[in-house]
Design a protein around this motif. Sequence first.
Motif, short mmCIF file in Angstrom:
data_model
loop_
_atom_site.label_atom_id
_atom_site.label_comp_id
_atom_site.label_asym_id
_atom_site.label_seq_id
_atom_site.Cartn_x
_atom_site.Cartn_y
_atom_site.Cartn_z
N LEU A 22 1.98 13.72 -2.30
CA LEU A 22 0.71 13.91 -3.00
C LEU A 22 0.03 12.59 -3.33
O LEU A 22 -1.19 12.45 -3.17
N GLN A 41 -0.93 10.87 0.04
CA GLN A 41 -1.69 11.73 0.95
C GLN A 41 -1.23 11.50 2.39
O GLN A 41 -2.02 11.47 3.33
N ILE A 62 -4.03 16.95 2.33
CA ILE A 62 -3.04 17.70 1.55
C ILE A 62 -3.49 19.14 1.28
O ILE A 62 -2.71 20.09 1.44
N ASN A 63 -4.74 19.33 0.86
CA ASN A 63 -5.21 20.69 0.55
C ASN A 63 -5.23 21.58 1.78
O ASN A 63 -5.20 22.81 1.66
N VAL A 118 0.42 18.51 -10.24
CA VAL A 118 -0.52 18.84 -9.16
C VAL A 118 -1.96 18.86 -9.70
O VAL A 118 -2.88 18.35 -9.05
N TYR A 149 -5.43 18.28 -7.19
CA TYR A 149 -5.26 19.26 -6.12
C TYR A 149 -5.38 20.68 -6.68
O TYR A 149 -4.91 20.95 -7.79
N ILE A 185 -4.02 23.91 -5.70
CA ILE A 185 -3.06 24.61 -4.85
C ILE A 185 -2.35 25.67 -5.69
O ILE A 185 -1.90 25.40 -6.81
#
Length: 233
Positions: free
Chosen positions: A31, A34, A188-189, A213, A218, A220
């Motif tokens: 994370l 990336q 990442i997403n 997170v 992010y 998610i």
Amino acid sequence: MYVNSPDINLTDNDNLVVWKYLDLSKFLDMLLSQKLFMSRSDKFEDQYEGTFSEPTFEEIKKIAANNPKFLDYYKSHREKVMVSSWHANEYESFVMWQIFTKNNEGLAIQSTIGRLKKALEVEKHIKQYIGEVNYIDYKKEYIPFEDTFFPFLFKRKSFQYEREIRIISDVSNSKISIDDGLKIDVTINQLIEKIYIHPKSENWYKNLVVEMVKKLGYKIEIEKSDLESDILI
């Protein structure tokens, strides 16, 4: 970036669900950076990784008798091939939780083949291929060697439970410095569709992952695995 190869076996179903089971430190590194870590193929625990079956090796030895460098190339090539392993399964795998996470504090990333392809688009320096691992009898069955990736897309039948899908790169012609592996750019997403928390983890652990997170920006979906949920009767 992802490159399609007609020589590498991969399903046409971009919606096929794939998983990566990992610990919190590796997840956090992904994370923050990336980037997706790809391991050097010769660093895997399986000593057969990137090698050939007995029938294939016998054929290679005949060729190498008149060209010693031919065999040397395949021995050294393992250091230049990078791999990111994923598990193909519609559902979570109890076995994967047991093998790849420790201390009840691991997590699982859920994605799809299509998401992997799109997530790799931001990597502009090194090409990535995606292929299904074939599980064979190394004493009897033949591994083709027309393509340098083929030895890395075969494993012994003992590993069939892994149902492995591999992201694979060859850095032989690159000047990039390689230690235990290589980090490549990913979105990442796009890479992560959903995060599952270890089924035996405490609530504080899930809350920690959710907060982490969120603070990193992010969006998610995160939920705790229900493999260890209470029985109904």
